[in-house]
Design a protein around this motif. Sequence first.
Motif, short mmCIF file in Angstrom:
data_model
loop_
_atom_site.label_atom_id
_atom_site.label_comp_id
_atom_site.label_asym_id
_atom_site.label_seq_id
_atom_site.Cartn_x
_atom_site.Cartn_y
_atom_site.Cartn_z
N ASN A 96 0.83 -1.20 0.00
CA ASN A 96 0.00 0.00 0.00
C ASN A 96 0.87 1.26 0.00
OD1 ASN A 96 -2.85 -1.15 0.29
ND2 ASN A 96 -1.72 -2.19 1.93
N GLN A 97 1.60 1.44 -1.08
CA GLN A 97 2.43 2.62 -1.26
C GLN A 97 2.52 2.93 -2.74
OE1 GLN A 97 6.77 2.06 -0.86
NE2 GLN A 97 6.31 -0.04 -0.13
N ALA A 98 2.76 4.21 -3.05
CA ALA A 98 2.85 4.63 -4.45
C ALA A 98 3.64 5.93 -4.53
CB ALA A 98 1.46 4.83 -5.05
N ARG A 99 4.15 6.19 -5.75
CA ARG A 99 4.92 7.40 -5.99
C ARG A 99 4.41 8.11 -7.24
NH1 ARG A 99 6.92 3.96 -3.23
NH2 ARG A 99 6.59 2.43 -4.89
N ALA A 100 4.69 9.39 -7.30
CA ALA A 100 4.33 10.18 -8.48
C ALA A 100 5.45 11.16 -8.78
CB ALA A 100 3.02 10.92 -8.27
N LEU A 101 5.75 11.34 -10.05
CA LEU A 101 6.73 12.32 -10.52
C LEU A 101 5.99 13.31 -11.41
CD1 LEU A 101 9.69 13.26 -10.90
CD2 LEU A 101 9.81 11.70 -12.86
N VAL A 102 6.01 14.58 -11.03
CA VAL A 102 5.25 15.60 -11.76
C VAL A 102 6.19 16.70 -12.25
CG1 VAL A 102 3.37 17.29 -11.64
CG2 VAL A 102 3.20 15.14 -10.36
N HIS A 103 6.11 16.98 -13.54
CA HIS A 103 6.87 18.08 -14.16
C HIS A 103 5.89 19.16 -14.63
CE1 HIS A 103 10.39 15.56 -14.22
NE2 HIS A 103 9.90 14.73 -15.12
N GLY A 108 3.33 25.76 -19.53
CA GLY A 108 2.18 25.58 -18.66
C GLY A 108 1.59 24.18 -18.67
N SER A 109 2.12 23.32 -19.53
CA SER A 109 1.63 21.94 -19.54
C SER A 109 2.24 21.17 -18.37
CB SER A 109 1.97 21.25 -20.86
OG SER A 109 3.37 21.18 -21.05
N VAL A 110 1.61 20.06 -18.02
CA VAL A 110 2.01 19.27 -16.86
C VAL A 110 2.13 17.80 -17.26
CG1 VAL A 110 1.36 18.51 -14.53
CG2 VAL A 110 0.87 20.86 -15.27
N GLY A 111 3.24 17.18 -16.89
CA GLY A 111 3.43 15.76 -17.14
C GLY A 111 3.42 15.00 -15.83
N VAL A 112 2.63 13.92 -15.77
CA VAL A 112 2.51 13.14 -14.55
C VAL A 112 2.90 11.70 -14.83
CG1 VAL A 112 0.97 12.34 -12.72
CG2 VAL A 112 0.62 14.60 -13.75
N SER A 113 3.81 11.18 -14.04
CA SER A 113 4.19 9.76 -14.12
C SER A 113 3.88 9.10 -12.79
CB SER A 113 5.69 9.62 -14.43
OG SER A 113 6.01 10.10 -15.72
N THR A 114 3.21 7.95 -12.86
CA THR A 114 2.93 7.15 -11.66
C THR A 114 3.19 5.68 -11.99
OG1 THR A 114 0.60 6.60 -12.05
CG2 THR A 114 1.08 8.78 -11.10
N GLY A 115 2.95 4.84 -11.01
CA GLY A 115 3.08 3.41 -11.24
C GLY A 115 1.78 2.75 -11.65
N ALA A 116 0.73 3.53 -11.86
CA ALA A 116 -0.57 2.97 -12.24
C ALA A 116 -0.53 2.47 -13.68
CB ALA A 116 -1.66 4.02 -12.08
N VAL A 117 -1.15 1.35 -13.93
CA VAL A 117 -1.24 0.79 -15.27
C VAL A 117 -2.67 0.98 -15.77
CG1 VAL A 117 -1.04 -1.27 -16.70
CG2 VAL A 117 0.58 -0.88 -14.84
N GLU A 118 -2.82 1.78 -16.81
CA GLU A 118 -4.13 1.99 -17.42
C GLU A 118 -4.49 0.79 -18.28
OE1 GLU A 118 -7.50 2.84 -18.22
OE2 GLU A 118 -6.66 4.71 -17.44
N ASN A 228 12.14 25.45 -8.77
CA ASN A 228 12.02 24.04 -9.15
C ASN A 228 10.59 23.72 -9.57
OD1 ASN A 228 12.21 21.30 -9.44
ND2 ASN A 228 12.54 20.86 -7.28
N LEU A 229 10.42 23.28 -10.80
CA LEU A 229 9.10 22.96 -11.32
C LEU A 229 8.87 21.44 -11.44
CD1 LEU A 229 8.78 25.70 -14.09
CD2 LEU A 229 7.80 25.70 -11.78
N THR A 230 9.64 20.68 -10.72
CA THR A 230 9.50 19.23 -10.69
C THR A 230 9.36 18.78 -9.25
OG1 THR A 230 10.73 18.81 -12.73
CG2 THR A 230 10.70 17.04 -11.10
N GLU A 231 8.49 17.79 -9.03
CA GLU A 231 8.31 17.28 -7.67
C GLU A 231 8.03 15.77 -7.71
OE1 GLU A 231 8.66 17.13 -3.84
OE2 GLU A 231 8.89 19.04 -4.94
#
Length: 365
Positions: A96-103, A108-118, A228-231
């Motif tokens: 029960n843990q997860a991570r996200a990388l957001v740029h 002004g666009s936003v990119g989101v990476s997670t471990g979720a599989v669509e 910094n625009l990445t988290e």
Amino acid sequence: MFVMESAIVKAAETLGVSPSEIQRRNLLRENDLFSYRQPAEMCNAELAWDTAAKLYDLPKLRQEVDAFNQQNERLKKGLSVMPICFGISFTKTAMNQARALVHIYTDGSVGVSTGAVEMGQGVNTKIAQVAAQTLGISPSRVKVESTNTTRVANTSPSAASATADLNGKATQMACETLRERLLRHAVLEYTLNYEGLEIRDEEVLAAGIPADTNWEKLVSSAYWRRVNLTENAHYATPDIHFDPVKNQGYPFAYHVYGTAYTTVTLDCLRGTYTFDALRIVHDFGESMHPAIDQGQIEGGAVQGIGWMTMEELIYNEEGRLLSNSLNSYKIPDLYSVPQRIDVHFLDTPGHPRAILRSKAVGSRH
């Protein structure tokens, strides 16, 4: 579940009462303990049951079934009433843990990476919604990247109805940090008071009044000020724990509740059957995307029909699986779907551990 429901029917026949009377009296109530000693919190089992009975007029449905059966010899109808409760979380706590990388990019666009599989369940749409709502921007600016362990490592499976909660919460945390960072920058860049400062509909508002900037200008100025625009964020479901030796603990973040009525017609001579109607009342919480949630519960219901009526694992004498492809393993198709499916969203406040209080579907109808 089949064995227990059969036992309820047997007890009802012996007592001379309706099986649903026994079901209703034994529904979970607030603070009842599950077998693993977790209390039922924000329990909506009775609310789902009573809402279904009133909405779908259970006595009338029973009368219609009885009247049909009295008038027909070969064809018979049946009506089942099934309450459900499903815990949301992996029972193996470490999963029960997860991570996200957001740029945030300079346009002004936003990119989101997670471990979720669509895989068609709509999790990417919900993650994009979370990012957009948290940052105060249009969902059209958000791109959910393909899942890749070089960007987000050590992911848990996309399973157990927990994917949107885990990865959505991580996304929310990352976006909250970025929003805070951008607003702190706005205070310095535009001489604004931080109190009451917000981003809404891509406009920067100070105490509800538009400031002299918008999302694109704010992001651009932050870049030129080397902000910094990445988290990256890590989310671990709080409070949960489980002792596999004692089989006790608090393994689930929350539970979902529902009640389903299924009406079938059986040809007693030919042994064929049709599902006439499926009527569901379900606790979605504050659904963030009703169309996705309705699709998920309808799909889950049809999966359940297939599981109980046609899906079968067949092995030969040597133990080799014979039903190992869709050529030999029958799954439900268009003709397996009930002629009518009604889904009612129960009016509940959701749960704080659910992403944006929108509960996972957890459909086992």
